[in-house]
Enzyme design. Structure first.
Site, short mmCIF file in Angstrom:
data_model
loop_
_atom_site.label_atom_id
_atom_site.label_comp_id
_atom_site.label_asym_id
_atom_site.label_seq_id
_atom_site.Cartn_x
_atom_site.Cartn_y
_atom_site.Cartn_z
N GLY A 1 -23.71 2.69 -3.99
CA GLY A 1 -22.69 3.20 -4.92
C GLY A 1 -22.23 2.08 -5.83
O GLY A 1 -22.99 1.17 -6.15
N GLY B 1 -25.41 1.99 1.28
CA GLY B 1 -24.40 2.55 0.37
C GLY B 1 -24.68 2.09 -1.04
O GLY B 1 -24.13 1.09 -1.51
N LYS C 1 0.87 -1.18 0.00
CA LYS C 1 0.00 0.00 0.00
C LYS C 1 0.90 1.22 0.00
O LYS C 1 2.00 1.19 0.55
CB LYS C 1 -0.85 0.02 1.28
N VAL D 1 -20.32 -0.56 -5.50
CA VAL D 1 -20.45 -1.94 -5.00
C VAL D 1 -21.92 -2.28 -4.76
O VAL D 1 -22.44 -3.30 -5.23
CB VAL D 1 -19.64 -2.11 -3.69
N GLY D 2 -22.62 -1.40 -4.03
CA GLY D 2 -23.99 -1.70 -3.60
C GLY D 2 -24.98 -1.84 -4.75
O GLY D 2 -25.80 -2.75 -4.77
P1 NAD Z 1 -18.83 4.56 -3.89
O1 NAD Z 1 -18.28 5.88 -3.52
O2 NAD Z 1 -19.11 4.25 -5.32
O3 NAD Z 1 -20.20 4.31 -3.10
C1 NAD Z 1 -20.33 4.51 -1.73
C2 NAD Z 1 -21.79 4.80 -1.44
O4 NAD Z 1 -21.95 4.87 -0.03
C3 NAD Z 1 -22.29 6.13 -2.00
O5 NAD Z 1 -23.59 5.95 -2.53
C4 NAD Z 1 -22.36 7.05 -0.76
O6 NAD Z 1 -23.38 8.03 -0.87
C5 NAD Z 1 -22.71 6.02 0.29
N1 NAD Z 1 -22.42 6.44 1.66
C6 NAD Z 1 -21.39 7.18 2.12
N2 NAD Z 1 -21.51 7.32 3.46
C7 NAD Z 1 -22.60 6.63 3.83
C8 NAD Z 1 -23.24 6.39 5.06
N3 NAD Z 1 -22.73 6.88 6.19
N4 NAD Z 1 -24.37 5.64 5.08
C9 NAD Z 1 -24.87 5.13 3.94
N5 NAD Z 1 -24.31 5.31 2.73
C10 NAD Z 1 -23.19 6.06 2.69
O7 NAD Z 1 -17.83 3.50 -3.25
P2 NAD Z 1 -17.70 1.97 -3.61
O8 NAD Z 1 -16.62 1.79 -4.62
O9 NAD Z 1 -19.04 1.39 -3.86
O10 NAD Z 1 -17.12 1.39 -2.25
C11 NAD Z 1 -17.95 1.19 -1.13
C12 NAD Z 1 -17.16 0.48 -0.03
O11 NAD Z 1 -16.69 -0.78 -0.51
C13 NAD Z 1 -15.91 1.22 0.44
O12 NAD Z 1 -15.75 0.94 1.81
C14 NAD Z 1 -14.78 0.57 -0.35
O13 NAD Z 1 -13.55 0.68 0.32
C15 NAD Z 1 -15.27 -0.85 -0.38
N6 NAD Z 1 -14.76 -1.65 -1.48
C16 NAD Z 1 -14.93 -1.24 -2.77
C17 NAD Z 1 -14.48 -2.04 -3.82
C18 NAD Z 1 -14.70 -1.64 -5.25
O14 NAD Z 1 -14.46 -2.49 -6.13
N7 NAD Z 1 -15.17 -0.45 -5.57
C19 NAD Z 1 -13.83 -3.26 -3.55
C20 NAD Z 1 -13.68 -3.66 -2.21
C21 NAD Z 1 -14.16 -2.84 -1.20
#
Ligand code: NAD
Length: 369
Positions: free
Chosen positions: A180, A178, A78, A182-183
């Site tokens: 976003g 969330g 990292k 992932v969700g």
């Molecule tokens: P993203 O920014 O695309 O989506 C995050 C979502 O969470 C957004 O809709 C945001 O509005 C929402 N959010 C923020 N704070 C919040 C809260 N307090 N309550 C509810 N919703 C909230 O990010 P992402 O890429 O989807 O990543 C989400 C999580 O998954 C992060 O913790 C990231 O480290 C982890 N992650 C992501 C990946 C990836 O492939 N993108 C892989 C492994 C882990």
């Protein structure tokens, strides 16, 4: 020098670099290469003003375990560039290129995108030192957020979990914290399997509908720049309300430590599929386990992104990446849950033991270990 050695244990870290350029860029950065027994380390480059060395080490270790658990020929690392990620683009490019040149000889570290860096930053890295993952599609990248790599992995993990609980995906009610990258993909792919999205939240609040939310319509709504709370078809709540939703599958996909001892009793799901990194405290995971709730640990269930990055690095295609994600995450989830059952331990304990064993086995093949 003492502080740099306080993290040392049986796995690493192998090296810690502090980088400083006393020129107009003023580059300040750290790189932790934790363990490379399985192959050159892959891990994100974070751009932020306030990350500690300890945090950087913990993130590097998480990558060692995640890559090993995913069965990738890569160790964990990292790096952090200390700067405001919203710098003017030219200054950001100078910093990223300066960082890339500074680590040019550290051939056992392959940078990837992380908070504050994106595929453009990775394109600059690759242009400077010929190695990076998470590249733009135009130069051979596989856009992992666009294709929903991590969502695919979560679904594979949940499919494997159906053999270890009374969960059926068809008809299962899901709540996503969330909505976003992932969700939303997890919800989209689960809906394809007959699951019903009954609640979703974002940083503004939540939307709930026990009769089911149209996932495609909610995705379009979010992509138009609106929060979930203005979606017309459902009852609005604050962000916290998502925890109380009656459902079979609860997917944290936002922030760390959202479930803890003080709120864990409110969760009503059968299975928690951890999309976010460390969304539950260890104490909360133990309480859930005691209650018979299956928790699919983050570094097993959300490894789709890093598997996709590794496939990209080795020249694979998008469809190969999705097939490998499904196969690896399904197999790993089965292995972890079997060990959980046989050893009567938390899924996370079983997952850590599996990953550590793989790293230690790989270390025995290496001369300098
Ligand atoms: P993203 O920014 O695309 O989506 C995050 C979502 O969470 C957004 O809709 C945001 O509005 C929402 N959010 C923020 N704070 C919040 C809260 N307090 N309550 C509810 N919703 C909230 O990010 P992402 O890429 O989807 O990543 C989400 C999580 O998954 C992060 O913790 C990231 O480290 C982890 N992650 C992501 C990946 C990836 O492939 N993108 C892989 C492994 C882990």
């Amino acid at each position: 020098m003492e502080s740099a050695f306080t993290f040392c244990d049986e796995l690493g870290p192998e090296k810690i670099l502090h980088l400083y350029h006393p020129d107009e860029t003023g580059l300040k950065a750290i790189l932790v290469v934790d363990n490379v027994a399985m192959g050159p380390s892959i891990g994100g480059t974070r751009m932020a003003p306030d990350v500690s060395l300890e945090e950087c080490f913990r993130l590097a270790r998480a990558m060692t375990l995640k890559n090993a658990a995913a069965g990738l020929p890569h160790g964990g690392g990292k790096s952090v560039i200390f700067a405001d990620p919203h710098l003017p683009l030219r200054d950001k490019e100078n910093l990223v290129r300066g960082f890339a040149r500074a680590i040019a000889d550290v051939k056992d570290y392959i940078p990837g995108p992380d908070m504050g860096t994106d595929e453009t930053c990775m394109a600059w890295m690759r242009d400077s030192i010929h190695r990076a993952v998470g590249l733009p599609r135009e130069i051979g990248g596989i856009p992992l957020d666009e294709i929903g790599a991590t969502g695919h992995g979560l679904v594979a993990s949940l499919e494997a979990a159906t053999d270890f609980s009374t969960l059926q995906l068809h008809g299962a009610r899901i709540a996503v914290q969330g909505f976003g990258s992932v969700g939303k993909h997890a919800a989209r792919l689960l809906a394809k399997k007959g699951a019903i999205l009954v609640a979703a939240s974002d940083s503004v609040g939540s939307i709930m509908n026990p009769d089911g939310i149209d996932v495609a319509a909610l995705i379009r709504h979010k992509e138009s720049g609106e929060p979930v709370t203005t979606f017309p078809d459902g009852k609005r709540g604050d962000g916290d309300a998502i925890i109380d939703v009656e459902c079979e599958i609860w997917i944290p996909a936002a922030r760390p430590d959202v479930i803890h001892a003080a709120n864990v009793d409110r969760l009503q799901a059968k299975v928690i599929a951890q999309g976010a990194n460390i969304p539950c405290t260890l104490e909360a995971e133990q309480i859930l386990h005691n209650r018979g709730v299956l928790v699919l640990p983050d570094f097993i269930a959300n490894a789709g992104g890093v598997i996709c990055a590794a496939v990209e690095y080795h020249g694979g295609t998008e469809s190969q990446a999705l097939a490998i994600i499904t196969e690896k995450i399904r197999d790993n989830t089965r292995q972890v849950l079997t060990s959980m059952r046989d050893n009567d331990c938390l899924p996370r304990t079983a997952a850590i033991a599996m990953a550590r064993d793989r790293v230690k086995t790989a270390m025995r093949f290496r001369r300098h270990y």
